[in-house]
Enzyme design. Sequence first.
Site, PDB file in Angstrom:
ATOM      1  N   HIS A   1       0.780  -1.397   0.160  1.00 19.66           N
ATOM      2  CA  HIS A   1      -0.083   0.089   0.123  1.00 19.66           C
ATOM      3  C   HIS A   1       0.923   1.191   0.218  1.00 19.66           C
ATOM      4  CE1 HIS A   1      -3.678   2.499   0.814  1.00 19.66           C
ATOM      5  NE2 HIS A   1      -2.817   2.893   1.615  1.00 19.66           N
TER       6      HIS A   1
ATOM      7  N   HIS B   1     -10.155   2.684   0.166  1.00 21.06           N
ATOM      8  CA  HIS B   1     -10.250   2.156   1.443  1.00 21.06           C
ATOM      9  C   HIS B   1     -11.365   1.071   1.286  1.00 21.06           C
ATOM     10  CE1 HIS B   1      -9.698   3.938   5.787  1.00 21.06           C
ATOM     11  NE2 HIS B   1      -8.460   3.740   5.116  1.00 21.06           N
TER      12      HIS B   1
ATOM     13  N   GLU C   1      -2.386   4.420  12.846  1.00 16.06           N
ATOM     14  CA  GLU C   1      -3.352   5.127  11.757  1.00 16.06           C
ATOM     15  C   GLU C   1      -4.328   5.857  12.283  1.00 16.06           C
ATOM     16  OE1 GLU C   1      -3.875   2.797   8.166  1.00 16.06           O
ATOM     17  OE2 GLU C   1      -1.578   1.947   8.267  1.00 16.06           O
TER      18      GLU C   1
ATOM     19  N   GLY D   1      -2.581   9.243  -7.788  1.00 20.56           N
ATOM     20  CA  GLY D   1      -3.585   8.287  -7.723  1.00 20.56           C
ATOM     21  C   GLY D   1      -3.274   7.258  -6.351  1.00 20.56           C
ATOM     22  N   ASN D   2      -3.659   5.960  -6.752  1.00 17.11           N
ATOM     23  CA  ASN D   2      -3.395   5.013  -6.064  1.00 17.11           C
ATOM     24  C   ASN D   2      -3.522   3.697  -6.537  1.00 17.11           C
ATOM     25  OD1 ASN D   2      -5.852   3.547  -3.628  1.00 17.11           O
ATOM     26  ND2 ASN D   2      -3.496   3.846  -3.134  1.00 17.11           N
TER      27      ASN D   2
END
Length: 750
Positions: free
Chosen positions: A54, A103, A321, A549-550
């Site tokens: 991630h 998520h 987190e 982005g991701n």
Amino acid sequence: MIDSVKRATETPEEPQPYAELGMKADEYARVRDILGRRPTSSELAIYSVMWSEHCSYKSSKVHLRQFADKAPRSEALLVGMGENAGVVDIGDGWAATFKIESHNHPSYVEPRQGAATGVGGIVRDIMAMGARPVAVMDALRFGALDAPDTRRVLPGVVDGISFYGNCLGLPNIGGEVAFDPCYSGNPLVNALCVGLLRKDRIKLATAPGPGNKVVLFGARTGPDGIGGASVLASATFEDESHAKRPAVQVGDPFMEKLLIECCLELFEADVVVGIQDLGAAGVSCATTELAAKGTGGMHVDLDLVPLRDPSLRPEEILMSESQERMMAVVTPEDIDAFMAICARWDVPATVIGEVTGTGRLVMDWHGETIVDIPPGTAADEGPVYERPFHEPAGQAALNADHTARLPRPTDLRATLLELLGSPNVASKEWVTSQYDRYVRGNTVLAMPADAGVLRVGEVMPGAAETRRGIALATDGNGRYAKLDPYAGAQLALAEAYRNVAVTGARPLAVTNCLNFGSPEDPEVMWQFAEAVRGLADACRTLGVPVTGGNVSFYNQTGTTAIHPTPIIGVLGVLDDVARRVRHGFTGPGLKVLLLGETHDEFGGSEWAHRAHGHLGGLPPAADLEAERALADVLVTAAARGLLEGSHDVSDGGLGVALAECALAQGVGASVRLPVDDPFTGLFSESAARAIVVVRPEVFEEFAELAASSGVPCYGLGATGGDALVVEDVFTVPVTELRETHQAPLPAVLG
């Protein structure tokens, strides 16, 4: 070196739980090589989260480089990939920053908090660029609508998004909701945020200047979300995932609202040298990334980190987190002013360390040195894998299973109603009514319009002189990408690009959230490699750069992966927001025109999926030059005031698009199809098409514009009446269209 670091040097053979933290044996060995010893438990915590899939993009980096290598030249691009979010120049001294992230796994484990903190995290990414967040969007994927899993997850996800965004006072201006059995047990929750700022006020994640102070501000650090990046987002999802609830963060939107206003005042006072939000990997990420991008050194005293739970160990502090936290680098002379602003907003702030020139990240806890590492090795020099990949064994057979073998309906009226009432096409008002789409009063267009549009001039202080607006759309089709991931990614970009253009906005830049199964599966990796290649090639052709982005891997339950699902967001700019084009049929007596060509293209279509449960063949052709020409016509026509309404043609084809146009304002139309085969004319999903409506007196001017750009333009008929009439085929009252369109979600979800 003393205590923990010294002890790590003196006890090289002491076993460590690296595998439990998601590290491979060779990765652990590399950490030992970097440090010249075994890591301390705190150092192991840092490397495990920072080298997780991630955070490090270790399986995707080799492919993502294409976005930079093939990037079109764009003077508008101010900040590209590598920062918290991309920034583009929108004119008149203003800039927009936007990004989309996933998520997914947290939202399955704990739907409400998983989705809520997904919104909170992406909002902080935008804040970290120095911007005011002004709107959010979301792209959601669930299993079958009537599946028990969907009935558990969907309401919680929607509630979480609504709760967090509404409390922040951010309008939710668009997105998508789609259903497919492949997402059962692994929903996709992709959240996008956009912010505005002066183009000369951009902030970056950097820690320059030895002697500058490191300030942690916002919420206290707690035990929630510990290891979320590595535990939930960087491993295959198994049935026992409910046991991972402690790895899901807990959000407090009211603290985030204070944090937003506090940050904006800090930026205005110019007391921030560098800033980073605390999202995935928490303090580990913020300290290593800030230090690595600055002078390379930082000293932190973990005893100074404000805690909600005083029993937390240093490893837990580093991996937590907990939400609503930021880290700033501040000069000594500005620290008092910084603290005073935080106090005025009731935002806790603590100096936890300072920047050094040593090139080392050093952390103390209870008088011990527990971390002493080169920060760049954790932030930027993680493992890079060139994973093996190959075409799936059944890909050729899948592509050979064409829709031509499927029986085509004779009752096209019933087919239209079946598609209009299918979960993917049906009204999403059950979802969007829970979001505040118009808070702050600057939303010009929102769902069910093709793109969300915001005015700039009334959003930001001092921006009254600009008439500009921004438009945003997200799109993606997992079925298309399953059939051909290269073309599927291009079609996702093309649709988002087109949806921005039908509002009259000029597409300017791209963000993406790439949702795939396990990168350790060569067949999944082939899908990913092809999708990235397709997207990079399409961006080059369309002239829009990827700003960031991701990547979300491991979206699978056991060995069953989701369809490859690249979600693409496109941002566009309107020079005059008053010229935006409204959605659908906006009144009677207007000419209805179809732009673009229609072909017999049903691979991956909503008709094949809904009527036959079929997935096979090839998706529609992605004609990017045609998309670009279509967008040019739409943007130019909007600027000239020629368009009264518009709508793209996509899922369900022209028939569904016409029905949605009629539903927009309750205005019917009488049309004649432009092709001989009415089934193809109504339900083909050929790309690069849009419906527009124009006043009769400007029809010739518009037709000349389309012809000069090489865009086919077909006169279909005219608006008016209370029914959708397709001549020689069927008539459906608008009331029946509405009843069919609105029924599915409430019928299942209540």
